[in-house]
Design an enzyme around this catalytic site. Structure first.
Site, PDB file in Angstrom:
ATOM      1  N   CYS A 259      -5.245   2.833   9.808  1.00  3.37           N
ATOM      2  CA  CYS A 259      -6.125   4.144   9.797  1.00  3.37           C
ATOM      3  C   CYS A 259      -7.382   3.841   9.867  1.00  3.37           C
ATOM      4  O   CYS A 259      -8.060   5.481   9.293  1.00  3.37           O
ATOM      5  CB  CYS A 259      -5.761   5.130   9.053  1.00  3.37           C
ATOM      6  SG  CYS A 259      -5.517   4.365   6.592  1.00  3.37           S
TER       7      CYS A 259
ATOM      8  N   PHE B  13       0.272  -1.233   0.095  1.00  2.00           N
ATOM      9  CA  PHE B  13      -0.049  -0.077  -0.482  1.00  2.00           C
ATOM     10  C   PHE B  13       0.907   0.957  -0.234  1.00  2.00           C
ATOM     11  O   PHE B  13       1.053   1.822   0.706  1.00  2.00           O
ATOM     12  CB  PHE B  13      -0.794   0.241   0.944  1.00  2.00           C
ATOM     13  CG  PHE B  13      -1.647  -1.057   0.918  1.00  2.00           C
ATOM     14  CD1 PHE B  13      -2.995  -1.479   0.171  1.00  2.00           C
ATOM     15  CD2 PHE B  13      -1.159  -2.590   2.170  1.00  2.00           C
ATOM     16  CE1 PHE B  13      -3.473  -2.773   0.537  1.00  2.00           C
ATOM     17  CE2 PHE B  13      -2.348  -3.307   2.112  1.00  2.00           C
ATOM     18  CZ  PHE B  13      -3.273  -3.384   1.719  1.00  2.00           C
TER      19      PHE B  13
END
Ligand code: SAH
Length: 397
Positions: A343, A227
């Site tokens: 997150c 990512f």
């Protein structure tokens, strides 16, 4: 407005949101986004003032509580100056790209301002800011003069064109933006971000300190950044001495930017010495394929997008973190280092660690964590929902 007792307590304790269902009484006229709502307690004393938004379940976002205040350019400038003061040390550390204003956590709910050197990107998450933009821009010009101020709209807002009064995502609100690719520095490294089309406002500033820690761990370590977006962690790993770095992401444009970001730092010997490769693929598939092919890394960073945006997605997110832990360990050398971040604001730090650590045990590769980290100074935590970032650093046998 008058509101339920529980909401009165929450507002007194500093919570920045008043939800629709907490409203007991309000004027008969429906009101428009951005009207100033004054909230009174049961004794009809002033409780708070905030931005009203009839299109949102968060009916009022609180600007001021306790003592009344006039909400005007002077008031906005004071909030912006306080936010700027909190970040005053960053430019001296070689950082000219950072979050200047972090919404509710800096007292201006639903408003984010990111600084990319001389360019400011103002992102709004409620229509209620629209009638106040001119005043906010004037206040901003008082506090930090910029070459350009760009407007970004949250996805929800882009769906409500009637209320936008002709404003559009990516519009330049002040000054002049010659090029959407804006350069800035982070801890002395040079980056470029597309402030018009990039994710969020173009860059993920919240990971700055975790990236800096990765640099300290990367010497002589073959690194995989899963990512990777525009290569933030990758470049730090290279600058810290990683000989080979592989950036993996679904987005080919993001990886193209990662390659450019490496180019921008070729003058650094460690970056020049590193081999950087990119792989545009789904992370889950690619990790399994790398494992099959016997490719192994000494340092693996996994920083997925928010996997749970609402409560109903939390279990699915935890399953994905478990799966990513297995997949990452599958390509990690013995005595390697694993960095796993989350997150998702709906997933608590406790639940995240309580998912990743047992998953590693299941995989027969128990973790030896040496750091659990969270928010950097430009992402202060002003209320419980403001704490979303967690990052685990561990050595793995
Ligand atoms: N670590 C980055 C930020 C990551 S943001 C930084 O420090 O800047 C999340 C990234 O995940 C985005 O770039 C997005 O393109 C990517 N992404 C989302 N789903 C993915 C998937 N299934 N496989 C690979 N990448 C994915």
């Amino acid at each position: 407005m008058r509101v339920r007792p529980a909401a009165q307590r929450a507002l007194r304790q500093g919570h920045p949101w008043l939800f629709e269902q907490a409203v007991i009484q309000q004027p008969d006229t429906p009101g428009n986004p951005g009207d100033l709502a004054v909230i009174f307690d049961d004794q009809r004393r002033f409780l708070a003032i905030g931005l009203y938004d009839p299109t949102s379940l968060i009916r009022v976002r609180i600007l001021q509580r306790g003592a009344p205040a006039t909400i005007n350019q002077t008031w906005f400038a004071a909030q912006l100056a306080a936010a700027a003061a909190r970040r005053a040390a960053l430019p001296g550390q070689g950082t000219t790209g950072y979050r200047l204003l972090h919404g509710e956590n800096d007292g201006l709910p639903g408003l984010v301002i990111d600084r990319y050197d001389a360019v400011l990107v103002l992102k709004i998450y409620t229509l209620a800011w629209i009638p106040h933009l001119t005043t906010v821009l004037a206040a901003l010009a008082e506090v930090i003069p910029a070459q350009a101020v760009v407007l970004r709209l949250s996805r929800d807002l882009q769906r409500q064109p009637v209320w936008l009064h002709g404003l559009a995502d990516g519009m330049t609100l002040a000054g002049d933006l010659p090029d959407a690719a804006v350069r800035f520095h982070e801890n002395g490294l040079c980056f470029e971000a597309d402030v018009l089309r990039g994710q969020k406002t173009g860059f993920f500033f919240d990971q700055r300190e975790n990236r800096a820690r990765v640099a300290t761990l990367a010497a002589d370590r073959r690194t995989l950044n899963v990512f990777a977006y525009t290569g933030g962690f990758s470049l730090y790993a290279a600058s810290g001495g990683a000989p080979e770095v592989l950036s993996l992401d679904l987005s080919a444009p993001a990886l193209a930017a990662a390659v450019r970001n490496f180019e921008l730092n070729r003058h650094l010997p460690a970056v020049a010495a590193a081999t950087h490769t990119v792989l545009a693929a789904d992370a889950f598939d690619a990790l399994a394929a790398l494992r099959e092919r016997g490719q192994r890394f000494d340092l693996v960073i996994v920083d997925p997008p928010a996997l749970a945006k609402q409560e109903s997605e939390v279990n699915g997110a935890l399953r994905a973190y478990r799966r990513l832990t297995h997949l990452a360990l599958g390509v990690l050398e013995p005595a390697g280092t694993l960095v796993m971040a989350s997150c998702s604001s709906r997933v608590s730090a406790a639940d995240f660690y309580a998912t990743v650590e047992p998953a590693a045990v299941e995989a027969g590769r128990p973790l030896q964590p040496f750091a659990h980290s969270g928010h950097a100074v430009d992402h202060p935590i002003g209320f419980a929902e403001g704490a979303y970032l967690k990052c685990l650093f561990a050595t793995v046998r």
